[in-house]
Write a protein that holds these residues in place. Structure first.
Motif, PDB file in Angstrom:
ATOM      1  N   ASN A  11      -3.789  -1.778 -20.808  1.00 51.58           N
ATOM      2  CA  ASN A  11      -5.148  -1.570 -21.308  1.00 51.58           C
ATOM      3  C   ASN A  11      -6.016  -0.688 -20.411  1.00 51.58           C
ATOM      4  OD1 ASN A  11      -6.046  -3.192 -19.167  1.00 51.58           O
ATOM      5  ND2 ASN A  11      -6.302  -5.018 -20.433  1.00 51.58           N
ATOM      6  N   ALA A  12      -5.480  -0.216 -19.293  1.00 50.66           N
ATOM      7  CA  ALA A  12      -6.286   0.549 -18.336  1.00 50.66           C
ATOM      8  C   ALA A  12      -6.950   1.761 -18.984  1.00 50.66           C
ATOM      9  CB  ALA A  12      -5.430   0.992 -17.148  1.00 50.66           C
ATOM     10  N   ILE A  13      -6.180   2.524 -19.757  1.00 51.80           N
ATOM     11  CA  ILE A  13      -6.737   3.725 -20.381  1.00 51.80           C
ATOM     12  C   ILE A  13      -7.793   3.357 -21.416  1.00 51.80           C
ATOM     13  CG2 ILE A  13      -6.198   5.780 -21.723  1.00 51.80           C
ATOM     14  CD1 ILE A  13      -5.221   5.801 -18.806  1.00 51.80           C
ATOM     15  N   ASN A  14      -7.633   2.222 -22.078  1.00 52.70           N
ATOM     16  CA  ASN A  14      -8.647   1.787 -23.053  1.00 52.70           C
ATOM     17  C   ASN A  14      -9.999   1.542 -22.379  1.00 52.70           C
ATOM     18  OD1 ASN A  14      -6.855   1.915 -25.198  1.00 52.70           O
ATOM     19  ND2 ASN A  14      -6.217  -0.217 -24.975  1.00 52.70           N
ATOM     20  N   PHE A  15      -9.966   1.040 -21.148  1.00 49.99           N
ATOM     21  CA  PHE A  15     -11.217   0.857 -20.411  1.00 49.99           C
ATOM     22  C   PHE A  15     -11.870   2.196 -20.103  1.00 49.99           C
ATOM     23  CE2 PHE A  15      -9.465  -3.376 -19.391  1.00 49.99           C
ATOM     24  CZ  PHE A  15     -10.590  -4.150 -19.622  1.00 49.99           C
ATOM     25  N   LEU A  16     -11.058   3.179 -19.735  1.00 52.08           N
ATOM     26  CA  LEU A  16     -11.602   4.508 -19.447  1.00 52.08           C
ATOM     27  C   LEU A  16     -12.173   5.142 -20.711  1.00 52.08           C
ATOM     28  CD1 LEU A  16      -8.849   5.880 -17.040  1.00 52.08           C
ATOM     29  CD2 LEU A  16     -10.981   4.716 -16.451  1.00 52.08           C
ATOM     30  N   LYS A  17     -11.469   4.978 -21.814  1.00 58.34           N
ATOM     31  CA  LYS A  17     -11.964   5.508 -23.086  1.00 58.34           C
ATOM     32  C   LYS A  17     -13.272   4.834 -23.494  1.00 58.34           C
ATOM     33  CE  LYS A  17      -7.467   6.824 -25.038  1.00 58.34           C
ATOM     34  NZ  LYS A  17      -6.453   6.513 -26.088  1.00 58.34           N
TER      35      LYS A  17
ATOM     36  N   ARG B 277       3.379   4.848 -10.708  1.00 59.18           N
ATOM     37  CA  ARG B 277       3.633   6.176 -11.288  1.00 59.18           C
ATOM     38  C   ARG B 277       3.328   6.187 -12.787  1.00 59.18           C
ATOM     39  NH1 ARG B 277       8.155   6.520  -8.960  1.00 59.18           N
ATOM     40  NH2 ARG B 277       7.359   7.420  -7.025  1.00 59.18           N
ATOM     41  N   ILE B 278       3.659   5.104 -13.467  1.00 63.57           N
ATOM     42  CA  ILE B 278       3.342   4.984 -14.895  1.00 63.57           C
ATOM     43  C   ILE B 278       1.835   5.081 -15.104  1.00 63.57           C
ATOM     44  CG2 ILE B 278       3.314   3.370 -16.845  1.00 63.57           C
ATOM     45  CD1 ILE B 278       6.031   2.312 -15.776  1.00 63.57           C
ATOM     46  N   LEU B 279       1.101   4.374 -14.264  1.00 63.52           N
ATOM     47  CA  LEU B 279      -0.356   4.375 -14.391  1.00 63.52           C
ATOM     48  C   LEU B 279      -0.940   5.755 -14.100  1.00 63.52           C
ATOM     49  CD1 LEU B 279      -3.034   2.861 -14.776  1.00 63.52           C
ATOM     50  CD2 LEU B 279      -2.938   2.266 -12.344  1.00 63.52           C
ATOM     51  N   THR B 280      -0.508   6.377 -13.015  1.00 60.01           N
ATOM     52  CA  THR B 280      -1.082   7.673 -12.656  1.00 60.01           C
ATOM     53  C   THR B 280      -0.740   8.742 -13.689  1.00 60.01           C
ATOM     54  OG1 THR B 280       0.811   8.117 -11.192  1.00 60.01           O
ATOM     55  CG2 THR B 280      -1.157   7.174 -10.190  1.00 60.01           C
ATOM     56  N   PHE B 281       0.435   8.643 -14.297  1.00 62.45           N
ATOM     57  CA  PHE B 281       0.804   9.594 -15.351  1.00 62.45           C
ATOM     58  C   PHE B 281      -0.136   9.446 -16.549  1.00 62.45           C
ATOM     59  CE2 PHE B 281       3.238  10.702 -19.191  1.00 62.45           C
ATOM     60  CZ  PHE B 281       3.549  12.027 -18.893  1.00 62.45           C
ATOM     61  N   SER B 282      -0.426   8.205 -16.925  1.00 70.53           N
ATOM     62  CA  SER B 282      -1.340   7.953 -18.039  1.00 70.53           C
ATOM     63  C   SER B 282      -2.742   8.464 -17.725  1.00 70.53           C
ATOM     64  CB  SER B 282      -1.398   6.455 -18.355  1.00 70.53           C
ATOM     65  OG  SER B 282      -0.145   5.965 -18.763  1.00 70.53           O
ATOM     66  N   ILE B 283      -3.154   8.296 -16.487  1.00 65.27           N
ATOM     67  CA  ILE B 283      -4.487   8.749 -16.082  1.00 65.27           C
ATOM     68  C   ILE B 283      -4.564  10.275 -16.100  1.00 65.27           C
ATOM     69  CG2 ILE B 283      -6.029   8.927 -14.079  1.00 65.27           C
ATOM     70  CD1 ILE B 283      -5.275   5.982 -13.487  1.00 65.27           C
ATOM     71  N   GLN B 284      -3.517  10.932 -15.645  1.00 74.40           N
ATOM     72  CA  GLN B 284      -3.503  12.399 -15.688  1.00 74.40           C
ATOM     73  C   GLN B 284      -3.640  12.907 -17.117  1.00 74.40           C
ATOM     74  OE1 GLN B 284       0.147  13.411 -13.698  1.00 74.40           O
ATOM     75  NE2 GLN B 284      -0.659  12.951 -11.665  1.00 74.40           N
ATOM     76  N   ASN B 285      -2.943  12.261 -18.027  1.00 73.29           N
ATOM     77  CA  ASN B 285      -3.061  12.648 -19.435  1.00 73.29           C
ATOM     78  C   ASN B 285      -4.478  12.415 -19.951  1.00 73.29           C
ATOM     79  OD1 ASN B 285      -0.428  13.526 -19.738  1.00 73.29           O
ATOM     80  ND2 ASN B 285       0.325  11.542 -20.455  1.00 73.29           N
TER      81      ASN B 285
ATOM     82  N   ALA C 105       0.829  -1.212   0.000  1.00 71.91           N
ATOM     83  CA  ALA C 105       0.000   0.000   0.000  1.00 71.91           C
ATOM     84  C   ALA C 105       0.859   1.256   0.000  1.00 71.91           C
ATOM     85  CB  ALA C 105      -0.931  -0.014   1.211  1.00 71.91           C
ATOM     86  N   ARG C 106       1.896   1.265   0.808  1.00 74.32           N
ATOM     87  CA  ARG C 106       2.777   2.438   0.866  1.00 74.32           C
ATOM     88  C   ARG C 106       3.464   2.664  -0.474  1.00 74.32           C
ATOM     89  NH1 ARG C 106       5.256   4.555   5.294  1.00 74.32           N
ATOM     90  NH2 ARG C 106       7.324   4.042   4.439  1.00 74.32           N
ATOM     91  N   ALA C 107       3.833   1.582  -1.137  1.00 72.98           N
ATOM     92  CA  ALA C 107       4.546   1.700  -2.413  1.00 72.98           C
ATOM     93  C   ALA C 107       3.659   2.330  -3.477  1.00 72.98           C
ATOM     94  CB  ALA C 107       5.038   0.325  -2.870  1.00 72.98           C
ATOM     95  N   VAL C 108       2.417   1.863  -3.612  1.00 73.82           N
ATOM     96  CA  VAL C 108       1.562   2.439  -4.655  1.00 73.82           C
ATOM     97  C   VAL C 108       1.130   3.858  -4.292  1.00 73.82           C
ATOM     98  CG1 VAL C 108       0.758   0.250  -5.612  1.00 73.82           C
ATOM     99  CG2 VAL C 108      -0.517   1.301  -3.717  1.00 73.82           C
ATOM    100  N   ALA C 109       1.007   4.131  -3.006  1.00 75.45           N
ATOM    101  CA  ALA C 109       0.673   5.493  -2.589  1.00 75.45           C
ATOM    102  C   ALA C 109       1.795   6.455  -2.968  1.00 75.45           C
ATOM    103  CB  ALA C 109       0.412   5.538  -1.082  1.00 75.45           C
ATOM    104  N   ARG C 110       3.039   6.018  -2.806  1.00 75.20           N
ATOM    105  CA  ARG C 110       4.177   6.867  -3.220  1.00 75.20           C
ATOM    106  C   ARG C 110       4.151   7.095  -4.731  1.00 75.20           C
ATOM    107  NH1 ARG C 110       7.104   3.708   0.507  1.00 75.20           N
ATOM    108  NH2 ARG C 110       7.947   2.428  -1.183  1.00 75.20           N
ATOM    109  N   GLY C 111       3.587   6.138  -5.466  1.00 70.98           N
ATOM    110  CA  GLY C 111       3.497   6.267  -6.910  1.00 70.98           C
ATOM    111  C   GLY C 111       2.304   7.089  -7.371  1.00 70.98           C
ATOM    112  N   GLY C 112       1.514   7.596  -6.433  1.00 66.93           N
ATOM    113  CA  GLY C 112       0.430   8.498  -6.791  1.00 66.93           C
ATOM    114  C   GLY C 112      -0.963   7.911  -6.785  1.00 66.93           C
ATOM    115  N   ILE C 113      -1.107   6.644  -6.406  1.00 61.86           N
ATOM    116  CA  ILE C 113      -2.443   6.042  -6.346  1.00 61.86           C
ATOM    117  C   ILE C 113      -3.096   6.403  -5.011  1.00 61.86           C
ATOM    118  CG2 ILE C 113      -3.702   3.857  -6.211  1.00 61.86           C
ATOM    119  CD1 ILE C 113      -1.876   2.764  -8.321  1.00 61.86           C
ATOM    120  N   HIS C 114      -4.304   6.914  -5.065  1.00 62.52           N
ATOM    121  CA  HIS C 114      -4.986   7.404  -3.871  1.00 62.52           C
ATOM    122  C   HIS C 114      -6.114   6.498  -3.409  1.00 62.52           C
ATOM    123  CE1 HIS C 114      -3.301  11.609  -3.549  1.00 62.52           C
ATOM    124  NE2 HIS C 114      -2.865  11.243  -4.741  1.00 62.52           N
ATOM    125  N   LEU C 115      -6.537   5.558  -4.235  1.00 63.00           N
ATOM    126  CA  LEU C 115      -7.619   4.644  -3.873  1.00 63.00           C
ATOM    127  C   LEU C 115      -7.039   3.246  -3.709  1.00 63.00           C
ATOM    128  CD1 LEU C 115     -10.274   5.898  -6.459  1.00 63.00           C
ATOM    129  CD2 LEU C 115     -10.046   6.579  -4.062  1.00 63.00           C
TER     130      LEU C 115
END
Length: 222
Positions: free
Chosen positions: A166-172, A203-211, A31-41
């Motif tokens: 594929n995460a962003i494809n689901f959002l799209k 961090r890779i995931l959160t960067f893609s989500i921000q975009n 949990a601490r690791a993904v939180a440092r990478g910017g995941i809040h949920l």
């Protein structure tokens, strides 16, 4: 938490890290690791080691995150999760009695469903969102896109087959958010306790989500 506040969190952060840990210490570091990478949920599955203790300490140590739980199968588990301070609740199935208990407690609940009939049933029972699970079994983003036409008013969160690629494809395709587990926590990185590398995955995931979110705002503005 109100339904409006919950949906706002989902639209802002989009990704839920799903943690299933065999030891309390492992779950804490994940949990601490993904939180440092910017995941809040962050979801701690109820079949993790000492999930109630883990939820309690993470709420204290990660106050900027929203900590919930999942894999709740019955009312005993649900009541324990609520007592532990879980801020959102996922179930792999739809059971109206569980939805009613969560609603009475003012905690968002996201039951699992797969077919259109199951999804609508969960929504009419009072679900705040519906978890589409396992998404890998029914066509991935294309399935969400197909559902979005007739069921676009229901916030959908696909899990069980979402990854960094594929995460962003689901959002799209229309999902309000996605849940990720194994792809955020590769077995080798866990075995090596390489928390920095896991933070990089997040961090890779959160960067893609921000975009994605920025593009959504731009498109809406145009």
């Amino acid at each position: 938490m109100s339904e409006k506040s919950w949906l706002k969190l989902l639209q802002q952060y989009r990704a839920i890290a799903v943690i299933r840990a065999t030891t309390f210490e492992l779950g804490y570091e994940m949990a601490r690791a993904v939180a440092r990478g910017g995941i809040h949920l962050i979801e701690i599955t109820w079949n993790s080691d000492r999930p109630d203790d883990l939820i309690d300490i993470l709420r204290s140590d990660l106050p900027h995150c929203t900590i919930g739980t999942g894999t709740l199968l019955n009312q005993v588990d649900l009541h324990r999760a609520i007592a532990a301070g879980a801020q959102f609740l996922f179930t792999p199935h739809t059971e109206p009695a569980l939805i009613q208990v969560a609603a009475a407690s003012g905690i968002p609940i996201i039951p699992g469903a797969l077919s259109p009939t199951e999804i609508v049933t969960a929504w009419h029972a009072g679900a705040n969102c519906v978890k589409v699970f396992p998404i890998s079994a029914v066509g991935g983003p294309h399935y969400i896109q197909s559902l979005h036409g007739p069921l676009g008013h229901i916030p959908l969160i696909p899990t069980g087959g979402v990854n960094l690629q594929n995460a962003i494809n689901f959002l799209k395709a229309g999902a309000i958010a996605v849940g990720l587990s194994g792809d955020l926590f590769p077995k080798k990185l866990l075995a090596d306790q390489d928390w920095d590398a896991i933070s990089d995955q997040a961090r890779i995931l959160t960067f893609s989500i921000q975009n994605f979110n920025n593009n959504e705002i731009t498109s809406f503005g145009n």
